[in-house]
Design a protein around this motif. Structure first.
Motif, PDB file in Angstrom:
ATOM      1  N   HIS A  81       1.218  -6.488   5.348  1.00  0.00           N
ATOM      2  CA  HIS A  81       0.014  -7.189   4.870  1.00  0.00           C
ATOM      3  C   HIS A  81      -0.293  -8.382   5.785  1.00  0.00           C
ATOM      4  O   HIS A  81      -1.438  -8.547   6.237  1.00  0.00           O
ATOM      5  CB  HIS A  81       0.261  -7.658   3.435  1.00  0.00           C
ATOM      6  N   ALA A 129      -6.723  -4.915   3.076  1.00  0.00           N
ATOM      7  CA  ALA A 129      -7.071  -3.589   3.591  1.00  0.00           C
ATOM      8  C   ALA A 129      -5.813  -2.841   4.021  1.00  0.00           C
ATOM      9  O   ALA A 129      -5.667  -1.626   3.760  1.00  0.00           O
ATOM     10  CB  ALA A 129      -8.043  -3.712   4.763  1.00  0.00           C
ATOM     11  N   VAL A 130      -4.890  -3.548   4.681  1.00  0.00           N
ATOM     12  CA  VAL A 130      -3.627  -2.918   5.088  1.00  0.00           C
ATOM     13  C   VAL A 130      -2.824  -2.522   3.852  1.00  0.00           C
ATOM     14  O   VAL A 130      -2.237  -1.429   3.811  1.00  0.00           O
ATOM     15  CB  VAL A 130      -2.811  -3.869   5.985  1.00  0.00           C
ATOM     16  N   ALA A 133      -4.199   0.609   2.505  1.00  0.00           N
ATOM     17  CA  ALA A 133      -3.826   1.730   3.369  1.00  0.00           C
ATOM     18  C   ALA A 133      -2.372   2.135   3.151  1.00  0.00           C
ATOM     19  O   ALA A 133      -2.053   3.335   3.083  1.00  0.00           O
ATOM     20  CB  ALA A 133      -4.062   1.357   4.831  1.00  0.00           C
ATOM     21  N   ALA A 136      -2.143   3.885  -0.171  1.00  0.00           N
ATOM     22  CA  ALA A 136      -2.667   5.250  -0.089  1.00  0.00           C
ATOM     23  C   ALA A 136      -1.663   6.176   0.591  1.00  0.00           C
ATOM     24  O   ALA A 136      -1.453   7.329   0.158  1.00  0.00           O
ATOM     25  CB  ALA A 136      -3.995   5.255   0.668  1.00  0.00           C
ATOM     26  N   ALA A 137      -1.040   5.687   1.670  1.00  0.00           N
ATOM     27  CA  ALA A 137      -0.043   6.499   2.379  1.00  0.00           C
ATOM     28  C   ALA A 137       1.147   6.806   1.473  1.00  0.00           C
ATOM     29  O   ALA A 137       1.673   7.931   1.467  1.00  0.00           O
ATOM     30  CB  ALA A 137       0.416   5.777   3.636  1.00  0.00           C
ATOM     31  N   ASN A 163       1.627  -1.952  -3.759  1.00  0.00           N
ATOM     32  CA  ASN A 163       0.714  -2.295  -2.666  1.00  0.00           C
ATOM     33  C   ASN A 163      -0.729  -2.384  -3.149  1.00  0.00           C
ATOM     34  O   ASN A 163      -1.485  -3.269  -2.718  1.00  0.00           O
ATOM     35  CB  ASN A 163       0.829  -1.275  -1.524  1.00  0.00           C
TER      36      ASN A 163
END
Length: 378
Positions: A81, A129-130, A133, A136-137, A163
């Motif tokens: 992050h 945003a990280v 991501a 989501a991963a 996250n």
């Protein structure tokens, strides 16, 4: 508390505060004990559609393996992050002093905060945003991981959940959290930077009070710590921006005291006290022949209260202070003095003393500029 450097990424020191070293085992215990595994297994199953056999997750030492892996994974996520913020800042040629992981998460310390609203917006939004991501991963990892690896699926699912929560929580407009900085950036599109900061800081203080109330009612120590952090950081940054605005375009040479009063290093404290009354300057330059040793002030005389003023020499209470150029920016110099733990500096040009810079000089110029701004606004 002290911090230890683990290594560097993109030349940025990654530091771990001792508060985190204390908190990590506690977090691992919280995750791996009681009904936490059952709770999180249910939540992960609800949003991913993946079921867990609780007997597998709670067998033997497995809960502690899960707790340690999840706690370490969480702070790896926090590091990613902060690297998100840092990567965008580096694209704008802003130096990153360090990334520090501590009990409340992580802090990427930028050498300077951009005043362009779009730059601050993209730097602030990059961290959440990280996190989205990464979440989501991890969600994909939960779905595709084989059922034969229940511990892996659980930890990855936990990191997917945390996250996403990390991103959402950081987007609260509680300045100086990411959402608060996004809020200030959007305000700065149509308002002066200082005004935008004051509005965002007030919102941050309101959230700090809310977190404090909820923390007290729920006996949540982390929320209370977060409330104190937000309150302190918001008010400090607001004051810093105000001072920066008042000193904009001002150099050390503009505000320094020219022809400063001097006192000989061999003079007694009693004689120095008499000089203070006569010269009416609180800070004196201490000289020993042609050599300049430093400065001595009324505050130093107070600290020497227990000494014999008739025999103690000024040299014994002299302080060495930074030496600065008259062309140096006044605000940057103030930051340097604060970091050095002093309020005074010697001003030199071509190796010659031309003045002294004191706290009173800063107070005088800021009082004048604040008064001028008030008069103009009226």
């Amino acid at each position: 508390m002290r911090s230890f450097t683990l290594g560097r990424i993109w030349g940025i020191p990654i530091r771990v505060n001792t508060s985190l070293l204390i908190f990590l085992p506690v977090l691992a215990w919280l995750i791996g004990s009681g009904g936490q595994i059952e709770l999180y297994a249910g939540i992960i199953g609800d949003f991913s559609g993946v079921g867990f056999d609780l007997a597998d997750l709670q067998a033997g030492q497995t809960p502690w393996v899960i707790g340690v892996a999840a706690a370490v994974g969480l702070f790896v996520s926090v590091t990613l992050h902060e690297l998100g913020h840092s990567w965008v800042a580096l694209r704008y040629d802003i130096e990153i002093e360090s990334i520090t992981l501590w009990i409340l998460g992580g802090i990427a310390s930028l050498k300077s905060v951009p005043r362009e609203w779009d730059r601050e917006f993209w730097i602030a939004i990059a961290g959440p945003a990280v996190s989205v991501a990464v979440g989501a991963a991890c969600y994909v990892g939960v779905v595709v991981a084989p059922a034969s690896l229940p511990v892996t699926r659980f930890v990855v699912g936990y990191l997917a959940l945390t996250n996403l929560l990390l991103a959402g929580f950081n987007l609260l407009p509680a300045f100086p959290m990411d959402g608060g900085r996004v809020f200030r950036a959007l305000l700065a599109r149509s308002r002066p930077y200082g005004t935008a900061t004051r509005i965002a800081a007030r919102a941050g203080v309101m959230f700090a009070l809310l977190f404090a109330v909820v923390g007290v009612l729920s006996f949540n120590i982390v929320l209370l710590l977060l409330a104190f952090f937000i309150y302190g950081a918001a008010t400090t940054e607001s004051r810093t921006v105000l001072v920066d605005e008042l000193l904009e375009g001002v150099t050390v040479g503009d505000i320094m005291t020219r022809e400063p009063a001097t006192v000989d290093a061999d003079a007694t404290l009693a004689a120095f006290g008499d000089r203070l009354l006569g010269d009416r300057q609180s800070v004196h330059v201490v000289t020993d022949g042609d050599e300049i040793l430093g400065v001595v002030a009324l505050a130093d005389l107070r600290r020497a209260k227990g000494r014999d003023h008739e025999t103690t020499r000024v040299a014994e209470i002299t302080r060495e202070v930074p030496r600065v150029s008259p062309e140096a920016d006044a605000f940057d110099t103030l930051v340097t003095l604060n970091e050095a733990g002093t309020t005074s500096a010697l001003v030199e040009a071509d190796g010659e003393l031309i003045g002294v810079l004191t706290e009173a000089d800063y107070a005088h110029v800021m009082s004048i500029r604040r008064g001028f701004q008030t008069a103009v606004a009226a």
